[in-house]
Scaffold this motif. Structure first.
Motif, PDB file in Angstrom:
ATOM      1  N   ALA A 280       6.028   8.154   8.804  1.00  0.00           N
ATOM      2  CA  ALA A 280       5.024   7.800   7.797  1.00  0.00           C
ATOM      3  C   ALA A 280       3.640   8.220   8.291  1.00  0.00           C
ATOM      4  CB  ALA A 280       5.054   6.298   7.530  1.00  0.00           C
ATOM      5  N   PRO A 281       2.751   8.626   7.390  1.00  0.00           N
ATOM      6  CA  PRO A 281       1.422   9.088   7.816  1.00  0.00           C
ATOM      7  C   PRO A 281       0.605   7.968   8.446  1.00  0.00           C
ATOM      8  CG  PRO A 281       1.539   8.883   5.429  1.00  0.00           C
ATOM      9  CD  PRO A 281       2.928   8.714   5.937  1.00  0.00           C
ATOM     10  N   LEU A 282      -0.125   8.311   9.503  1.00  0.00           N
ATOM     11  CA  LEU A 282      -0.993   7.358  10.184  1.00  0.00           C
ATOM     12  C   LEU A 282      -2.305   7.198   9.429  1.00  0.00           C
ATOM     13  CD1 LEU A 282      -0.423   8.594  13.835  1.00  0.00           C
ATOM     14  CD2 LEU A 282       0.167   6.314  13.004  1.00  0.00           C
ATOM     15  N   ALA A 283      -2.899   6.008   9.546  1.00  0.00           N
ATOM     16  CA  ALA A 283      -4.170   5.754   8.882  1.00  0.00           C
ATOM     17  C   ALA A 283      -5.339   6.358   9.644  1.00  0.00           C
ATOM     18  CB  ALA A 283      -4.383   4.251   8.724  1.00  0.00           C
ATOM     19  N   GLY A 284      -5.153   6.691  10.900  1.00  0.00           N
ATOM     20  CA  GLY A 284      -6.224   7.263  11.709  1.00  0.00           C
ATOM     21  C   GLY A 284      -6.741   6.307  12.764  1.00  0.00           C
ATOM     22  N   GLY A 285      -6.463   5.013  12.606  1.00  0.00           N
ATOM     23  CA  GLY A 285      -6.891   4.033  13.586  1.00  0.00           C
ATOM     24  C   GLY A 285      -5.879   3.867  14.700  1.00  0.00           C
ATOM     25  N   CYS A 286      -6.305   3.190  15.747  1.00  0.00           N
ATOM     26  CA  CYS A 286      -5.453   3.042  16.918  1.00  0.00           C
ATOM     27  C   CYS A 286      -5.721   1.695  17.585  1.00  0.00           C
ATOM     28  CB  CYS A 286      -5.725   4.182  17.894  1.00  0.00           C
ATOM     29  SG  CYS A 286      -4.659   4.149  19.353  1.00  0.00           S
ATOM     30  N   ILE A 287      -4.667   1.069  18.092  1.00  0.00           N
ATOM     31  CA  ILE A 287      -4.769  -0.178  18.842  1.00  0.00           C
ATOM     32  C   ILE A 287      -4.369   0.097  20.287  1.00  0.00           C
ATOM     33  CG2 ILE A 287      -3.875  -2.524  19.090  1.00  0.00           C
ATOM     34  CD1 ILE A 287      -3.329  -2.538  16.088  1.00  0.00           C
ATOM     35  N   ARG A 288      -5.238  -0.280  21.235  1.00  0.00           N
ATOM     36  CA  ARG A 288      -4.923  -0.091  22.657  1.00  0.00           C
ATOM     37  C   ARG A 288      -4.457  -1.404  23.250  1.00  0.00           C
ATOM     38  NH1 ARG A 288      -8.594   3.617  26.506  1.00  0.00           N
ATOM     39  NH2 ARG A 288      -7.906   5.011  24.825  1.00  0.00           N
ATOM     40  N   VAL A 289      -3.372  -1.347  24.041  1.00  0.00           N
ATOM     41  CA  VAL A 289      -2.773  -2.554  24.604  1.00  0.00           C
ATOM     42  C   VAL A 289      -2.735  -2.465  26.122  1.00  0.00           C
ATOM     43  CG1 VAL A 289      -1.371  -2.906  22.536  1.00  0.00           C
ATOM     44  CG2 VAL A 289      -0.404  -1.639  24.465  1.00  0.00           C
ATOM     45  N   ASP A 290      -2.548  -3.622  26.778  1.00  0.00           N
ATOM     46  CA  ASP A 290      -2.475  -3.655  28.237  1.00  0.00           C
ATOM     47  C   ASP A 290      -1.077  -3.283  28.709  1.00  0.00           C
ATOM     48  OD1 ASP A 290      -0.874  -5.942  27.917  1.00  0.00           O
ATOM     49  OD2 ASP A 290      -2.548  -7.318  28.238  1.00  0.00           O
ATOM     50  N   ILE A 309      -3.735  -7.074  23.292  1.00  0.00           N
ATOM     51  CA  ILE A 309      -4.620  -6.016  22.784  1.00  0.00           C
ATOM     52  C   ILE A 309      -5.924  -6.003  23.584  1.00  0.00           C
ATOM     53  CG2 ILE A 309      -5.925  -5.217  20.765  1.00  0.00           C
ATOM     54  CD1 ILE A 309      -3.759  -6.517  19.013  1.00  0.00           C
ATOM     55  N   VAL A 310      -6.320  -4.809  24.008  1.00  0.00           N
ATOM     56  CA  VAL A 310      -7.567  -4.680  24.780  1.00  0.00           C
ATOM     57  C   VAL A 310      -8.641  -3.917  24.014  1.00  0.00           C
ATOM     58  CG1 VAL A 310      -6.388  -4.860  26.994  1.00  0.00           C
ATOM     59  CG2 VAL A 310      -6.714  -2.600  25.952  1.00  0.00           C
ATOM     60  N   GLY A 311      -8.299  -3.286  22.905  1.00  0.00           N
ATOM     61  CA  GLY A 311      -9.320  -2.559  22.159  1.00  0.00           C
ATOM     62  C   GLY A 311      -8.777  -1.951  20.885  1.00  0.00           C
ATOM     63  N   VAL A 312      -9.694  -1.526  20.015  1.00  0.00           N
ATOM     64  CA  VAL A 312      -9.355  -0.896  18.742  1.00  0.00           C
ATOM     65  C   VAL A 312     -10.219   0.348  18.586  1.00  0.00           C
ATOM     66  CG1 VAL A 312      -9.331  -1.139  16.226  1.00  0.00           C
ATOM     67  CG2 VAL A 312      -8.744  -3.095  17.679  1.00  0.00           C
ATOM     68  N   ARG A 313      -9.595   1.449  18.175  1.00  0.00           N
ATOM     69  CA  ARG A 313     -10.332   2.684  17.926  1.00  0.00           C
ATOM     70  C   ARG A 313     -10.164   3.084  16.476  1.00  0.00           C
ATOM     71  NH1 ARG A 313      -8.317   7.730  18.351  1.00  0.00           N
ATOM     72  NH2 ARG A 313      -6.571   7.049  19.647  1.00  0.00           N
ATOM     73  N   GLY A 314     -11.279   3.413  15.818  1.00  0.00           N
ATOM     74  CA  GLY A 314     -11.221   3.835  14.426  1.00  0.00           C
ATOM     75  C   GLY A 314     -11.118   2.659  13.479  1.00  0.00           C
ATOM     76  N   GLU A 315     -10.872   2.966  12.212  1.00  0.00           N
ATOM     77  CA  GLU A 315     -10.784   1.951  11.170  1.00  0.00           C
ATOM     78  C   GLU A 315      -9.446   2.048  10.450  1.00  0.00           C
ATOM     79  OE1 GLU A 315     -12.984  -0.399  10.808  1.00  0.00           O
ATOM     80  OE2 GLU A 315     -14.267   0.484  12.367  1.00  0.00           O
ATOM     81  N   PHE A 316      -8.933   0.920  10.046  1.00  0.00           N
ATOM     82  CA  PHE A 316      -7.717   0.865   9.237  1.00  0.00           C
ATOM     83  C   PHE A 316      -7.695  -0.460   8.492  1.00  0.00           C
ATOM     84  CE2 PHE A 316      -6.814  -0.302  13.650  1.00  0.00           C
ATOM     85  CZ  PHE A 316      -6.297  -1.586  13.535  1.00  0.00           C
ATOM     86  N   ALA A 317      -6.918  -0.509   7.439  1.00  0.00           N
ATOM     87  CA  ALA A 317      -6.813  -1.703   6.601  1.00  0.00           C
ATOM     88  C   ALA A 317      -5.504  -2.426   6.903  1.00  0.00           C
ATOM     89  CB  ALA A 317      -6.877  -1.313   5.128  1.00  0.00           C
ATOM     90  N   ARG A 318      -5.426  -3.666   6.476  1.00  0.00           N
ATOM     91  CA  ARG A 318      -4.166  -4.413   6.571  1.00  0.00           C
ATOM     92  C   ARG A 318      -3.090  -3.646   5.808  1.00  0.00           C
ATOM     93  NH1 ARG A 318      -0.966  -9.028   6.403  1.00  0.00           N
ATOM     94  NH2 ARG A 318      -0.273  -9.683   4.335  1.00  0.00           N
ATOM     95  N   GLY A 319      -1.941  -3.437   6.443  1.00  0.00           N
ATOM     96  CA  GLY A 319      -0.849  -2.708   5.825  1.00  0.00           C
ATOM     97  C   GLY A 319      -0.812  -1.235   6.164  1.00  0.00           C
ATOM     98  N   ASP A 320      -1.826  -0.736   6.899  1.00  0.00           N
ATOM     99  CA  ASP A 320      -1.845   0.674   7.291  1.00  0.00           C
ATOM    100  C   ASP A 320      -0.947   0.923   8.500  1.00  0.00           C
ATOM    101  OD1 ASP A 320      -3.519   1.530   5.302  1.00  0.00           O
ATOM    102  OD2 ASP A 320      -5.324   1.576   6.534  1.00  0.00           O
ATOM    103  N   MET A 321      -0.451   2.157   8.578  1.00  0.00           N
ATOM    104  CA  MET A 321       0.311   2.589   9.740  1.00  0.00           C
ATOM    105  C   MET A 321      -0.663   2.995  10.841  1.00  0.00           C
ATOM    106  SD  MET A 321       3.394   3.119  10.973  1.00  0.00           S
ATOM    107  CE  MET A 321       4.440   3.267   9.519  1.00  0.00           C
ATOM    108  N   VAL A 322      -0.539   2.384  12.018  1.00  0.00           N
ATOM    109  CA  VAL A 322      -1.465   2.655  13.114  1.00  0.00           C
ATOM    110  C   VAL A 322      -0.703   3.091  14.363  1.00  0.00           C
ATOM    111  CG1 VAL A 322      -3.171   1.000  12.265  1.00  0.00           C
ATOM    112  CG2 VAL A 322      -1.452   0.252  13.921  1.00  0.00           C
ATOM    113  N   GLU A 323      -1.418   3.792  15.213  1.00  0.00           N
ATOM    114  CA  GLU A 323      -0.878   4.206  16.508  1.00  0.00           C
ATOM    115  C   GLU A 323      -1.192   3.125  17.533  1.00  0.00           C
ATOM    116  OE1 GLU A 323      -0.616   8.450  18.860  1.00  0.00           O
ATOM    117  OE2 GLU A 323      -2.502   7.885  17.906  1.00  0.00           O
ATOM    118  N   ILE A 324      -0.266   2.922  18.457  1.00  0.00           N
ATOM    119  CA  ILE A 324      -0.468   1.959  19.542  1.00  0.00           C
ATOM    120  C   ILE A 324      -0.415   2.726  20.855  1.00  0.00           C
ATOM    121  CG2 ILE A 324       0.385  -0.145  20.648  1.00  0.00           C
ATOM    122  CD1 ILE A 324       1.757  -0.812  17.949  1.00  0.00           C
TER     123      ILE A 324
END
Length: 384
Positions: A280-290, A309-324
């Motif tokens: 599925a297409p990514l929203a463009g945002g990303c979540i960084r984890v420890d 979670i240690v940080g967030v990069r970019g923007e995304f909405a609830r329900g978006d596909m994000v990279e971790i």
């Protein structure tokens, strides 16, 4: 000439199923709703509950029930507004019909096209249905005919049931109809029709076997049932088509035996779900984890909690596909992808905190997980 019967076959193993019951099984000859066939279907649901299984019921009959309440003006109920009014009148009757058979609570859930097209509302609908099942209730789902317009209608309850099956991650879609199953031709008009017990894939040749609507009470015929089986198969869910007017067929079903037609899914439910998540297409945002969260996600069995979670990069909405992603030895690795239950701004506020603190930090909560394990796929070779 009596049509040949379908052979008995063993049901696949299942824990959660969506059962669709059409108007032809509920409509009384004189108008309104009848318990004649509903009782047998309710007994099957009750037997499933006793076996520790979960059932979501997609039930037709609201318009027929509403029409019976305004017998003085039956001929006026043809336009969209009239059908919506009849559905509004009949919905409570449908729920009351099913509630009379069960000690457990029966919950009404009305869905529209927008509820399933809008990702946030889709997640909300899924969360509600899952919570109802967790509470031991029987959800009774129908399309919200009182507000849907023709161009946004889901169309029929066969296809709605397939969508709901994917929505709740069901193992099986069960379609109760007034015919034994799929035949090579319409057995009511063609004496040479032979039963089809097993369908590996719904091909054009299979669709060619479908006739029109078989009952004046319903809106769908065999074709919409094949469409529903196709949708379910794409989600990795098998479909069983059986005769809901046949008491013996229902007793067999409660014993994990099918006398009807089985439509197989091309892939397992898990495989189909993970494939979709991976592509599925990514929203463009990303979540960084420890590192700890990365190991838990890499094992494939954990949900992403805010504490990891240690940080967030970019923007995304609830329900978006994000990279971790995670950082190891000054290098950043993508370890998973999934559907975020929270928007980027919300994740930033709860990052590193305990799940129990979400509501106090945000003023509301969509649940204790940021990405639920059912909505997450680990990327091989990383995060282990």
């Amino acid at each position: 000439m009596t049509a040949r019967r379908h052979s008995e076959q063993e049901l696949p193993r299942w824990r959660r199923a969506v059962l669709k019951v059409g108007s032809s099984l509920l409509a009384a000859n004189g108008g309104g709703l009848s318990t004649r066939y509903a009782l047998g279907l309710a007994e099957f649901i009750a037997a499933s509950h006793r076996a520790g299984r979960e059932v979501v019921l997609v039930s037709s009959g609201a318009v027929a029930a509403g029409r019976a309440l305004v017998r003085a003006q039956p001929e006026t109920a043809h336009g969209l507004a009239a059908r919506q009014a009849l559905a509004a009148l009949g919905q409570t009757t449908v729920v009351a019909l099913w509630q009379r058979f069960f000690d457990r609570p029966v919950a009404q859930v009305l869905l529209t096209h927008d509820d399933l097209r809008n990702r946030r509302r889709y997640l909300n609908a899924r969360a509600t249905l899952r919570e109802l099942l967790a509470l031991g209730a029987l959800p009774v789902v129908n399309e919200n005919d009182t507000v849907a317009v023709d161009e946004l209608k889901l169309g029929d309850n066969d296809n709605l049931a397939a969508i709901v099956a994917a929505l709740v991650d069901a193992d099986l879609l069960l379609i109760a109809t007034d015919i034994d199953g799929l035949y090579s031709a319409n057995p009511r008009t063609d004496p040479t029709a032979v039963p089809v017990d097993d369908v590996a894939a719904v091909t054009p040749a299979i669709f060619a076997m479908a006739g029109g609507a078989g009952s004046s009470a319903g809106t769908g015929g065999m074709r919409t049932k094949l469409e529903a089986a196709t949708k379910a198969a794409a989600a990795g869910i098998g479909t069983l088509l059986f005769n809901g007017t046949d008491a013996q067929a229902l007793r067999l079903l409660a014993q994990d035996r099918l006398r009807g037609t089985r439509f197989r899914a091309a892939e397992t439910r898990l495989h189909a779900r993970k494939y979709w998540l991976r592509h599925a297409p990514l929203a463009g945002g990303c979540i960084r984890v420890d590192a700890g969260a990365a190991r838990a996600l890499g094992s494939g069995g954990a949900s992403l909690l805010p504490g990891g979670i240690v940080g967030v990069r970019g923007e995304f909405a609830r329900g978006d596909m994000v990279e971790i992603e995670t950082e190891q030895q000054d290098q950043v690795f993508s370890i998973a992808r999934g559907i975020s239950q929270y928007a980027a701004a919300e994740v930033r506020r709860i990052a590193g905190r305990k799940s129990a603190e979400i509501e106090s930090l945000l003023g509301y909560s969509y649940g204790e997980t940021v990405v639920h394990r059912d909505d997450l796929v680990a990327l091989s070779g990383v995060g282990a």
